[in-house]
Scaffold this motif. Structure first.
Motif, short mmCIF file in Angstrom:
data_model
loop_
_atom_site.label_atom_id
_atom_site.label_comp_id
_atom_site.label_asym_id
_atom_site.label_seq_id
_atom_site.Cartn_x
_atom_site.Cartn_y
_atom_site.Cartn_z
N ASP A 66 0.69 -1.29 -0.07
CA ASP A 66 0.08 0.01 0.02
C ASP A 66 0.94 1.15 -0.08
O ASP A 66 0.39 2.30 -0.76
N GLU A 67 1.88 1.09 0.76
CA GLU A 67 2.70 2.55 1.06
C GLU A 67 3.50 2.83 -0.44
O GLU A 67 3.48 3.79 -0.79
N VAL A 68 3.78 1.63 -1.31
CA VAL A 68 4.47 1.96 -2.49
C VAL A 68 3.47 2.67 -3.38
O VAL A 68 3.88 3.53 -4.24
N VAL A 69 2.33 1.92 -3.56
CA VAL A 69 1.26 2.73 -4.29
C VAL A 69 1.07 4.00 -3.98
O VAL A 69 1.08 4.80 -4.91
N LEU A 70 0.82 4.40 -2.42
CA LEU A 70 0.68 5.79 -2.31
C LEU A 70 1.91 6.84 -2.65
O LEU A 70 1.84 7.88 -3.14
N ARG A 71 3.02 5.96 -2.36
CA ARG A 71 4.34 6.74 -2.48
C ARG A 71 4.32 7.19 -4.23
O ARG A 71 4.67 8.38 -4.62
N ALA A 72 4.17 6.29 -5.17
CA ALA A 72 4.14 6.27 -6.46
C ALA A 72 2.93 7.47 -6.77
O ALA A 72 3.37 8.28 -7.71
N SER A 73 1.84 7.15 -6.39
CA SER A 73 0.88 8.35 -6.62
C SER A 73 1.11 9.74 -6.39
O SER A 73 1.16 10.60 -6.98
N ARG A 74 1.92 9.77 -5.42
CA ARG A 74 2.19 10.91 -4.87
C ARG A 74 3.49 11.88 -5.67
O ARG A 74 3.53 12.93 -6.05
N SER A 75 4.45 10.86 -6.01
CA SER A 75 5.34 11.36 -6.79
C SER A 75 4.94 11.54 -8.43
O SER A 75 5.40 12.75 -8.75
N PHE A 76 4.00 10.99 -8.83
CA PHE A 76 3.23 11.20 -9.98
C PHE A 76 2.60 12.47 -9.96
O PHE A 76 2.61 13.39 -10.89
N GLU A 77 1.66 12.97 -8.84
CA GLU A 77 0.78 13.94 -8.71
C GLU A 77 1.82 15.18 -8.58
O GLU A 77 1.64 16.18 -9.28
N GLN A 78 2.77 15.12 -7.80
CA GLN A 78 4.03 16.27 -7.61
C GLN A 78 4.61 16.61 -9.08
O GLN A 78 4.64 17.73 -9.32
N SER A 79 4.80 15.43 -9.81
CA SER A 79 5.37 15.87 -11.22
C SER A 79 4.44 16.44 -12.33
O SER A 79 4.81 17.37 -13.05
N THR A 80 3.19 15.98 -12.20
CA THR A 80 2.37 16.40 -13.25
C THR A 80 1.47 17.55 -12.91
O THR A 80 1.04 18.27 -13.63
N ARG A 81 1.53 17.80 -11.52
CA ARG A 81 0.64 19.05 -10.96
C ARG A 81 -1.01 18.96 -11.28
O ARG A 81 -1.62 19.93 -11.28
#
Length: 471
Positions: free
Chosen positions: A444-459
């Motif tokens: 779960d933590e990896v999915v949320l971390r990946a989601s957060r990284s994508f979110e920060q990158s794309t805005r």
């Protein structure tokens, strides 16, 4: 920015530092609900007096320097499938028009203990049986981006409420994609945790065929992680519940450098609108720019998955509602009646065979996760379609099942893996598109971390803030 445009994390800091009161926060959200909810029909029950009373108690706790929970003073909406003590919980059905539970579901207890203020219940289709939110009691929920379009389902009320700023965060449930579908169509973030991370609200032995999950819906990943941390954790009342990861909220900014990521445009057998496919392909390329190794894969799934999944749903509905009296049965929507009839015609062997077929899906997904940390694919095959037209029966000139053929979510309810839907783009007519991020079991933590990284990158989350939606 108005308080209704702030995140739950931002509101929490303001309340705890006495820069704003919980009463102010609740009042502005109630005003927003009064102004906007008649247009989108996201909330079917509004707890005006109860929410204000809870807010006054929250402010007293701040003044008295009491220990404050992570959701202290934050308005939260609950899906109308989730039992809530003393509050009408209809399950979107005339059968439960006057149903008032005598106790809160465990996750509701946890939200309240964390200081969350329940501001209302959100609309859902009858028993959450489809990916569009409408029912005979309350009518359709409309998409804040375009009021002529659906919000998705079955957590469409929760997703629309979050997208339109009626609440900063909401709870949803997911038995075939019911968190992820509306999150994708409403341009918000939705997370289906590993099965068991969040204790079940339906009944422990009715939630695993297919897997039924509860999870957070928010305008950004951080808020979702905040609510997930509160909801998650094993409990003796649910024999399938498992311990949660420790403090996911404080780990999601760790980045994903070096992760191996697989991408599939259609999971091998879905028809996907070219505009959606293009946006998700571009999103997959973004992961390469985040220093991930990205490769396209064919999971090897086939259309038999749809058949087996539908058999499980037939059986589930028939077992729960197949013995109603004729008078009670007549209260159900025609499609639900049809699904129950199909379930009652099945043999036990058919049902068990469909359940065993899940091992094939699990095996193929395991092959991917033995090599890759994550799998990416579109959330829905189409963007939000007109309310009046109903779900599509044709995509790319090919006939599909209008009940479940237009979302790529249900295979992961057969396996119970953690999956998010994150905004990844917009169609030519300005409607949101969502990307699924599928992790290994318990990751779960990896999915949320990946989601957060994508979110920060794309805005993209900035583009889906309250001021942008068309209400």
């Amino acid at each position: 920015m108005a308080l209704t445009g702030l995140s739950a994390v931002e509101l929490s800091k303001l309340i705890k530092t006495k820069k704003v009161s919980a009463v102010e926060v609740v009042e502005v959200h109630l005003t927003r609900i009064e102004e906007v909810n008649p247009k989108i029909n996201a909330l079917c029950t509004v707890l005006h007096d109860q929410a204000l009373l809870a807010a006054r108690e929250a402010d007293a706790a701040v003044r008295n320097n009491e220990e404050l929970g992570p959701l202290h003073g934050i308005p939260v909406a609950l899906k109308d499938l989730t039992p809530t003590e003393g509050v009408r919980t209809t399950r979107g059905s005339k059968l439960f028009t006057n149903n008032i539970p005598s106790e809160d579901a465990l996750i509701v207890q946890r939200i309240k203990r964390a200081g969350g203020i329940i501001i209302g219940k959100t609309n859902t289709p009858e028993f959450g049986h489809k990916g569009v939110t409408d029912n005979l009691l309350f009518g359709p929920t409309r998409n804040p981006w375009n009021l002529d379009r659906v919000a998705g389902g079955s957590s469409g009320g929760s997703s629309a409420a979050v997208a339109a700023g009626l609440v900063p965060i909401a709870e949803g449930s997911d038995g075939a994609g019911s968190i992820r579908i509306p999150a994708s169509m409403c341009g918000v973030f939705g997370f289906k945790p590993t099965y068991g991370r969040v204790p079940d609200v339906q009944g422990a032995f009715s939630s695993h065929s297919p897997f039924f999950h509860n999870g957070p819906i928010a305008r950004n990943v951080t808020d979702a992680a905040l609510l997930y941390d509160v909801m998650a954790g094993s409990h003796y009342s649910d024999p399938f519940s498992i311990p949660s990861s420790d403090d996911v909220l404080n780990s999601i900014d760790g980045g994903i450098r070096g992760l191996k990521v697989a991408y599939s445009s259609n999971l091998g057998y879905f028809q996907v609108d070219p505009e959606v496919e293009k946006a998700c392909q571009k999103a997959a390329e973004t992961f390469a720019s985040l220093d991930c190794v990205v490769e396209e894969v064919d999971p090897g799934f086939d259309e038999e998955l749809e058949r087996d999944f539908m058999i499980l749903w037939y059986g589930k509905l028939a077992s729960m509602y197949g013995d109603l009296s004729d008078e009670e049965f007549a209260l159900l929507e025609p499609k639900v009646q049809e699904l129950i009839h199909e379930g009652k015609k099945m043999s036990a062997v058919e049902y068990v065979r469909a359940n065993l077929a899940r091992e094939k899906v699990w095996g193929k997904l395991l092959e991917i996760h033995n090599k890759y940390d994550l799998l990416l694919c579109p959330t829905t095959a189409v963007t939000a379609f007109p309310v009046e037209h109903g779900a599509p029966s044709v995509i790319n000139g090919r006939s599909i099942n209008p009940l479940i053929g237009w979302f790529l979510t249900y295979p992961f309810n057969l396996t119970g893996n953690p999956v998010s839907s994150v905004p990844c783009g917009f169609s030519g007519d300005g409607l949101p598109i969502g990307l699924q991020i599928i992790g290994r079991h318990l990751a779960d933590e990896v999915v949320l971390r990946a989601s957060r990284s994508f979110e920060q990158s794309t805005r993209y989350f900035e583009k889906t803030r309250v001021g942008e939606v068309h209400v």
